[in-house]
Design a protein around this motif. Structure first.
Motif, PDB file in Angstrom:
ATOM      1  N   HIS A 185       1.257   5.051  -2.323  1.00  0.00           N
ATOM      2  CA  HIS A 185       0.562   5.740  -3.386  1.00  0.00           C
ATOM      3  C   HIS A 185       1.976   6.444  -3.980  1.00  0.00           C
ATOM      4  N   HIS A 223      -5.674  -0.305   5.299  1.00  0.00           N
ATOM      5  CA  HIS A 223      -6.105   0.239   6.654  1.00  0.00           C
ATOM      6  C   HIS A 223      -6.776  -0.606   7.320  1.00  0.00           C
ATOM      7  N   HIS A 225      -9.821   0.772   0.168  1.00  0.00           N
ATOM      8  CA  HIS A 225      -9.551   1.628   1.442  1.00  0.00           C
ATOM      9  C   HIS A 225     -10.942   1.612   2.081  1.00  0.00           C
ATOM     10  N   HIS A 259       0.823  -1.161   0.106  1.00  0.00           N
ATOM     11  CA  HIS A 259       0.038  -0.117   0.038  1.00  0.00           C
ATOM     12  C   HIS A 259       1.012   1.340   0.026  1.00  0.00           C
ATOM     13  N   ASP A 296       1.575   3.622   2.874  1.00  0.00           N
ATOM     14  CA  ASP A 296       0.505   4.635   2.615  1.00  0.00           C
ATOM     15  C   ASP A 296       1.154   5.695   1.613  1.00  0.00           C
TER      16      ASP A 296
HETATM   17 ZN   LIG Z   1      -3.918   4.800   1.034  1.00  0.00          ZN
END
Ligand SMILES: [Zn+2]
Length: 357
Positions: free
Chosen positions: A21, A231, A207, A19, A296
Protein backbone atom coordinates in the motif's frame (compact mmCIF):
# COMPACT_ATOMS: atom_id res chain seq x y z
CA UNK A 1 24.70 -22.77 -1.87
CA UNK A 2 23.85 -22.66 1.82
CA UNK A 3 26.85 -20.58 2.85
CA UNK A 4 25.78 -17.96 0.28
CA UNK A 5 22.34 -17.85 1.75
CA UNK A 6 22.34 -14.80 3.92
CA UNK A 7 20.32 -11.65 4.14
CA UNK A 8 22.36 -9.89 1.45
CA UNK A 9 21.60 -12.67 -1.07
CA UNK A 10 17.87 -12.09 -0.51
CA UNK A 11 18.28 -8.34 -0.69
CA UNK A 12 20.20 -8.56 -3.98
CA UNK A 13 17.85 -11.08 -5.60
CA UNK A 14 15.51 -9.42 -8.15
CA UNK A 15 12.15 -9.52 -6.37
CA UNK A 16 8.45 -9.04 -7.01
CA UNK A 17 5.94 -7.48 -4.62
CA UNK A 18 2.24 -7.70 -5.40
CA UNK A 19 0.59 -6.26 -2.29
CA UNK A 20 2.12 -3.01 -1.05
CA UNK A 21 0.00 0.00 0.00
CA UNK A 22 1.25 3.46 -0.98
CA UNK A 23 0.02 5.21 2.16
CA UNK A 24 1.22 2.38 4.43
CA UNK A 25 4.74 2.62 3.06
CA UNK A 26 5.50 6.28 3.72
CA UNK A 27 9.06 6.87 4.94
CA UNK A 28 9.06 7.58 8.64
CA UNK A 29 11.13 10.74 8.03
CA UNK A 30 8.55 11.96 5.48
CA UNK A 31 5.75 11.16 7.92
CA UNK A 32 7.41 13.41 10.52
CA UNK A 33 7.79 16.25 8.00
CA UNK A 34 4.23 15.98 6.68
CA UNK A 35 2.82 15.84 10.21
CA UNK A 36 4.78 18.96 11.21
CA UNK A 37 3.57 20.86 8.13
CA UNK A 38 -0.02 19.86 8.85
CA UNK A 39 0.17 20.30 12.61
CA UNK A 40 -0.72 16.69 13.27
CA UNK A 41 0.59 15.49 16.63
CA UNK A 42 2.81 12.40 16.67
CA UNK A 43 3.89 10.34 19.66
CA UNK A 44 7.56 11.05 18.89
CA UNK A 45 9.73 13.13 16.56
CA UNK A 46 12.45 10.49 16.66
CA UNK A 47 12.25 8.25 13.56
CA UNK A 48 13.22 5.04 15.37
CA UNK A 49 10.92 5.63 18.32
CA UNK A 50 8.06 6.60 16.03
CA UNK A 51 8.58 3.52 13.84
CA UNK A 52 8.48 1.26 16.91
CA UNK A 53 5.35 3.03 18.23
CA UNK A 54 3.58 2.55 14.88
CA UNK A 55 4.31 -1.19 14.73
CA UNK A 56 3.17 -1.60 18.34
CA UNK A 57 0.04 0.50 17.81
CA UNK A 58 -0.89 -1.53 14.71
CA UNK A 59 -0.78 -4.81 16.59
CA UNK A 60 -3.92 -6.41 17.96
CA UNK A 61 -6.64 -6.30 15.32
CA UNK A 62 -7.42 -5.13 11.81
CA UNK A 63 -9.47 -2.28 13.28
CA UNK A 64 -6.46 -1.07 15.23
CA UNK A 65 -4.28 -1.42 12.13
CA UNK A 66 -6.79 0.65 10.18
CA UNK A 67 -6.85 3.40 12.82
CA UNK A 68 -3.11 3.99 12.34
CA UNK A 69 -3.57 3.66 8.62
CA UNK A 70 -6.08 6.52 8.81
CA UNK A 71 -3.34 8.78 10.15
CA UNK A 72 -1.35 8.23 6.94
CA UNK A 73 -4.42 9.02 4.86
CA UNK A 74 -4.96 12.22 6.87
CA UNK A 75 -1.44 13.39 5.94
CA UNK A 76 -1.87 12.74 2.23
CA UNK A 77 -5.50 13.44 1.48
CA UNK A 78 -6.20 16.40 -0.77
CA UNK A 79 -2.48 17.09 -1.20
CA UNK A 80 -1.19 16.45 -4.72
CA UNK A 81 2.34 17.46 -3.78
CA UNK A 82 2.50 15.01 -0.88
CA UNK A 83 1.03 12.21 -3.03
CA UNK A 84 3.64 12.85 -5.69
CA UNK A 85 6.45 12.93 -3.14
CA UNK A 86 5.36 9.69 -1.52
CA UNK A 87 5.06 8.01 -4.94
CA UNK A 88 8.57 9.06 -5.89
CA UNK A 89 10.08 7.92 -2.59
CA UNK A 90 8.15 4.66 -2.82
CA UNK A 91 9.92 3.84 -6.10
CA UNK A 92 13.32 4.61 -4.57
CA UNK A 93 12.63 2.46 -1.51
CA UNK A 94 11.49 -0.50 -3.60
CA UNK A 95 14.61 -0.29 -5.76
CA UNK A 96 16.78 -0.11 -2.64
CA UNK A 97 15.25 -3.42 -1.53
CA UNK A 98 16.05 -5.11 -4.85
CA UNK A 99 12.48 -5.10 -6.13
CA UNK A 100 12.24 -5.13 -9.92
CA UNK A 101 8.47 -5.38 -10.29
CA UNK A 102 5.86 -3.93 -7.95
CA UNK A 103 2.13 -3.47 -7.88
CA UNK A 104 1.39 -0.57 -5.55
CA UNK A 105 -2.17 -0.07 -4.33
CA UNK A 106 -4.03 2.85 -2.80
CA UNK A 107 -7.56 4.21 -2.56
CA UNK A 108 -8.28 7.31 -4.69
CA UNK A 109 -11.51 7.99 -2.78
CA UNK A 110 -9.52 8.45 0.45
CA UNK A 111 -7.17 10.94 -1.19
CA UNK A 112 -9.83 12.99 -3.02
CA UNK A 113 -10.71 15.76 -0.57
CA UNK A 114 -10.21 19.53 -0.40
CA UNK A 115 -10.99 20.01 -4.08
CA UNK A 116 -8.68 17.24 -5.32
CA UNK A 117 -10.61 14.81 -7.53
CA UNK A 118 -9.91 11.10 -7.81
CA UNK A 119 -8.38 11.80 -11.25
CA UNK A 120 -6.14 14.56 -9.83
CA UNK A 121 -5.00 12.19 -7.08
CA UNK A 122 -4.22 9.50 -9.64
CA UNK A 123 -2.28 11.98 -11.79
CA UNK A 124 -0.20 13.03 -8.76
CA UNK A 125 0.62 9.46 -7.69
CA UNK A 126 1.43 8.46 -11.28
CA UNK A 127 3.74 11.47 -11.72
CA UNK A 128 5.56 10.60 -8.48
CA UNK A 129 5.99 6.94 -9.33
CA UNK A 130 7.12 7.78 -12.88
CA UNK A 131 9.69 10.28 -11.59
CA UNK A 132 11.03 7.76 -9.06
CA UNK A 133 11.23 4.98 -11.63
CA UNK A 134 13.03 7.30 -14.10
CA UNK A 135 15.56 8.26 -11.41
CA UNK A 136 16.35 4.71 -10.33
CA UNK A 137 16.51 3.60 -13.96
CA UNK A 138 19.04 6.38 -14.63
CA UNK A 139 21.13 4.80 -11.85
CA UNK A 140 21.08 1.57 -13.84
CA UNK A 141 18.48 -0.29 -11.76
CA UNK A 142 15.62 -2.27 -13.20
CA UNK A 143 12.19 -1.26 -11.84
CA UNK A 144 8.68 -1.54 -13.21
CA UNK A 145 5.73 -0.30 -11.12
CA UNK A 146 2.03 -0.69 -11.84
CA UNK A 147 -0.90 0.53 -9.75
CA UNK A 148 -3.92 -1.24 -8.31
CA UNK A 149 -6.78 1.11 -7.43
CA UNK A 150 -8.66 0.20 -4.25
CA UNK A 151 -12.25 1.02 -3.47
CA UNK A 152 -13.17 1.07 0.21
CA UNK A 153 -15.51 -1.72 1.31
CA UNK A 154 -17.43 0.59 3.64
CA UNK A 155 -17.65 3.32 0.99
CA UNK A 156 -20.01 3.96 -1.89
CA UNK A 157 -17.65 4.96 -4.72
CA UNK A 158 -16.56 1.55 -6.04
CA UNK A 159 -18.25 1.98 -9.41
CA UNK A 160 -16.46 5.31 -9.93
CA UNK A 161 -13.13 3.75 -8.92
CA UNK A 162 -13.72 0.84 -11.29
CA UNK A 163 -14.36 3.33 -14.12
CA UNK A 164 -11.21 5.27 -13.18
CA UNK A 165 -9.19 2.03 -13.28
CA UNK A 166 -10.64 1.14 -16.68
CA UNK A 167 -9.91 4.62 -18.06
CA UNK A 168 -6.25 4.28 -17.01
CA UNK A 169 -5.78 0.68 -18.00
CA UNK A 170 -2.43 0.34 -19.74
CA UNK A 171 -1.54 3.84 -18.47
CA UNK A 172 -0.18 2.91 -15.07
CA UNK A 173 -3.17 0.99 -13.66
CA UNK A 174 -3.47 -2.78 -13.95
CA UNK A 175 -6.18 -3.88 -11.51
CA UNK A 176 -8.90 -3.14 -8.97
CA UNK A 177 -9.15 -4.08 -5.28
CA UNK A 178 -11.53 -3.76 -2.34
CA UNK A 179 -9.81 -2.68 0.88
CA UNK A 180 -10.85 -1.59 4.36
CA UNK A 181 -13.05 -3.26 6.96
CA UNK A 182 -13.91 -6.71 5.62
CA UNK A 183 -16.22 -8.25 8.21
CA UNK A 184 -19.83 -7.26 7.57
CA UNK A 185 -18.97 -5.56 4.27
CA UNK A 186 -19.33 -8.16 1.57
CA UNK A 187 -18.02 -8.00 -1.99
CA UNK A 188 -21.74 -8.28 -2.89
CA UNK A 189 -22.13 -4.62 -1.82
CA UNK A 190 -19.92 -3.68 -4.79
CA UNK A 191 -21.51 -5.89 -7.38
CA UNK A 192 -21.98 -3.20 -10.06
CA UNK A 193 -18.30 -2.27 -9.97
CA UNK A 194 -17.21 -5.91 -10.00
CA UNK A 195 -19.63 -6.83 -12.80
CA UNK A 196 -18.36 -3.94 -14.92
CA UNK A 197 -14.73 -5.03 -14.43
CA UNK A 198 -15.64 -8.63 -15.26
CA UNK A 199 -17.34 -7.54 -18.49
CA UNK A 200 -14.31 -5.45 -19.43
CA UNK A 201 -11.84 -8.20 -18.49
CA UNK A 202 -9.97 -5.96 -16.04
CA UNK A 203 -8.05 -7.98 -13.42
CA UNK A 204 -9.30 -7.95 -9.84
CA UNK A 205 -7.58 -8.86 -6.59
CA UNK A 206 -9.59 -8.48 -3.40
CA UNK A 207 -8.62 -8.29 0.25
CA UNK A 208 -10.42 -11.27 1.79
CA UNK A 209 -9.87 -13.91 4.42
CA UNK A 210 -8.12 -11.38 6.63
CA UNK A 211 -10.78 -10.09 9.05
CA UNK A 212 -13.41 -12.55 7.82
CA UNK A 213 -13.46 -16.25 7.02
CA UNK A 214 -13.78 -18.60 4.03
CA UNK A 215 -17.24 -17.27 3.00
CA UNK A 216 -15.67 -13.88 2.29
CA UNK A 217 -12.93 -15.53 0.21
CA UNK A 218 -15.53 -17.49 -1.73
CA UNK A 219 -17.53 -14.34 -2.40
CA UNK A 220 -14.35 -12.53 -3.58
CA UNK A 221 -13.86 -15.24 -6.20
CA UNK A 222 -17.46 -15.97 -7.16
CA UNK A 223 -18.96 -12.47 -6.97
CA UNK A 224 -15.78 -10.52 -7.48
CA UNK A 225 -14.08 -12.67 -10.08
CA UNK A 226 -10.83 -12.19 -8.14
CA UNK A 227 -7.79 -13.84 -9.71
CA UNK A 228 -5.80 -13.21 -6.55
CA UNK A 229 -6.74 -12.76 -2.91
CA UNK A 230 -5.16 -10.20 -0.61
CA UNK A 231 -4.01 -12.26 2.40
CA UNK A 232 -6.57 -15.10 2.27
CA UNK A 233 -4.88 -16.75 5.25
CA UNK A 234 -8.20 -17.52 6.94
CA UNK A 235 -8.73 -20.15 4.25
CA UNK A 236 -7.18 -22.27 7.02
CA UNK A 237 -10.64 -22.34 8.62
CA UNK A 238 -11.71 -24.53 5.70
CA UNK A 239 -8.83 -26.98 6.13
CA UNK A 240 -9.10 -29.76 8.73
CA UNK A 241 -6.30 -30.79 11.05
CA UNK A 242 -5.68 -33.86 8.87
CA UNK A 243 -5.19 -31.54 5.83
CA UNK A 244 -8.60 -32.41 4.36
CA UNK A 245 -9.72 -29.44 2.26
CA UNK A 246 -13.26 -28.06 2.48
CA UNK A 247 -15.10 -26.76 -0.61
CA UNK A 248 -13.71 -23.20 -0.57
CA UNK A 249 -10.14 -24.31 0.11
CA UNK A 250 -10.45 -26.82 -2.75
CA UNK A 251 -11.78 -24.11 -5.06
CA UNK A 252 -8.91 -21.72 -4.23
CA UNK A 253 -6.18 -24.32 -4.52
CA UNK A 254 -7.44 -26.11 -7.62
CA UNK A 255 -8.27 -22.98 -9.59
CA UNK A 256 -4.79 -21.61 -8.86
CA UNK A 257 -6.05 -18.40 -7.21
CA UNK A 258 -2.94 -16.74 -5.81
CA UNK A 259 -2.76 -15.72 -2.17
CA UNK A 260 -0.89 -12.46 -1.49
CA UNK A 261 0.37 -13.32 1.97
CA UNK A 262 1.88 -10.64 4.18
CA UNK A 263 3.16 -12.48 7.27
CA UNK A 264 4.05 -9.59 9.58
CA UNK A 265 0.80 -7.77 8.83
CA UNK A 266 -1.21 -10.99 9.34
CA UNK A 267 0.30 -11.47 12.77
CA UNK A 268 -0.37 -7.82 13.71
CA UNK A 269 -4.02 -7.88 12.64
CA UNK A 270 -4.62 -11.32 14.15
CA UNK A 271 -5.48 -12.80 10.72
CA UNK A 272 -2.98 -15.49 11.64
CA UNK A 273 -1.46 -16.73 14.86
CA UNK A 274 1.99 -15.57 15.90
CA UNK A 275 4.94 -16.08 16.17
CA UNK A 276 5.79 -16.83 12.56
CA UNK A 277 6.26 -20.55 13.18
CA UNK A 278 2.47 -20.68 13.77
CA UNK A 279 1.66 -18.73 10.57
CA UNK A 280 0.00 -20.99 7.94
CA UNK A 281 2.30 -19.87 5.11
CA UNK A 282 4.39 -23.03 5.06
CA UNK A 283 1.40 -25.35 5.43
CA UNK A 284 -0.47 -23.64 2.57
CA UNK A 285 2.65 -23.92 0.45
CA UNK A 286 3.00 -27.65 1.18
CA UNK A 287 -0.70 -28.23 0.47
CA UNK A 288 -0.20 -26.86 -3.03
CA UNK A 289 -1.77 -23.42 -2.73
CA UNK A 290 -0.37 -20.71 -4.98
CA UNK A 291 1.32 -18.62 -2.31
CA UNK A 292 3.22 -15.37 -2.77
CA UNK A 293 4.87 -13.09 -0.23
CA UNK A 294 4.23 -9.36 0.12
CA UNK A 295 4.65 -6.58 2.67
CA UNK A 296 1.17 -4.97 2.89
CA UNK A 297 2.31 -1.76 4.63
CA UNK A 298 6.05 -1.41 5.07
CA UNK A 299 5.78 1.45 7.56
CA UNK A 300 2.93 0.01 9.64
CA UNK A 301 4.58 -3.40 9.84
CA UNK A 302 8.17 -2.11 10.05
CA UNK A 303 9.16 -4.41 7.22
CA UNK A 304 10.60 -4.84 3.74
CA UNK A 305 10.10 -7.70 1.31
CA UNK A 306 13.64 -8.89 2.08
CA UNK A 307 12.83 -8.92 5.82
CA UNK A 308 9.68 -10.99 5.22
CA UNK A 309 11.52 -13.49 3.03
CA UNK A 310 14.44 -13.77 5.39
CA UNK A 311 12.08 -14.43 8.33
CA UNK A 312 10.32 -17.18 6.36
CA UNK A 313 13.63 -18.76 5.34
CA UNK A 314 14.92 -18.70 8.90
CA UNK A 315 11.77 -20.05 10.53
CA UNK A 316 10.73 -22.63 7.92
CA UNK A 317 14.21 -23.61 6.76
CA UNK A 318 13.80 -22.47 3.16
CA UNK A 319 16.84 -22.61 0.92
CA UNK A 320 17.82 -19.77 -1.42
CA UNK A 321 16.23 -21.65 -4.33
CA UNK A 322 12.91 -21.76 -2.42
CA UNK A 323 13.02 -17.96 -2.14
CA UNK A 324 13.78 -17.73 -5.86
CA UNK A 325 10.77 -19.97 -6.56
CA UNK A 326 8.55 -17.64 -4.52
CA UNK A 327 9.65 -14.72 -6.70
CA UNK A 328 8.96 -16.73 -9.86
CA UNK A 329 5.52 -17.64 -8.48
CA UNK A 330 4.75 -13.97 -7.83
CA UNK A 331 5.93 -13.01 -11.34
CA UNK A 332 3.62 -15.69 -12.74
CA UNK A 333 0.52 -13.94 -11.34
CA UNK A 334 1.56 -10.32 -11.97
CA UNK A 335 -1.13 -8.35 -13.80
CA UNK A 336 0.99 -7.75 -16.91
CA UNK A 337 1.14 -9.40 -20.32
CA UNK A 338 2.45 -12.95 -20.65
CA UNK A 339 5.48 -11.63 -22.56
CA UNK A 340 6.25 -9.23 -19.70
CA UNK A 341 5.81 -12.02 -17.15
CA UNK A 342 8.22 -14.22 -19.10
CA UNK A 343 10.80 -11.41 -19.25
CA UNK A 344 10.37 -10.83 -15.51
CA UNK A 345 10.93 -14.50 -14.75
CA UNK A 346 14.07 -14.47 -16.90
CA UNK A 347 15.51 -11.51 -15.03
CA UNK A 348 14.79 -13.18 -11.67
CA UNK A 349 16.54 -16.35 -12.88
CA UNK A 350 19.51 -14.36 -14.22
CA UNK A 351 19.81 -12.43 -10.94
CA UNK A 352 19.61 -15.65 -8.90
CA UNK A 353 22.34 -17.33 -10.99
CA UNK A 354 24.61 -14.30 -10.63
CA UNK A 355 24.24 -14.52 -6.83
CA UNK A 356 24.85 -18.28 -6.78
CA UNK A 357 28.09 -17.98 -8.85
ZN1 LIG B 1 -3.57 -4.81 2.19
Amino acid sequence: MHDLFDESAIRTLPKVVLHDHLDGGIRVSTLIELAAAKRVALSSQDPEELQAWIVEECSGSLDQYLIVSDLMVKLLTGDAEALQRVGREFAHDLAADGIVYAEVRWAPEEMATRGLTISDALAAVTAGLDAGVAEVSAQGRQLHIEQILCAIRTGTRSLEIARLALAHRGKGVVAFDLAGAEAGHSAEDHRSALDLLKREGMPVTLHAGEADGPASIRSAVETGGAARIGHGVRIMEDIADDDQLGPTATLIRDSGIALEICPRSNMQTGASASPLVRHPFDRLQRLGFRTTVSTDNRLLSGTTLSDELFDLARVFGYAFEDIVQLQLAAAEVAFISSAERAALRMSIRAGASAIAR
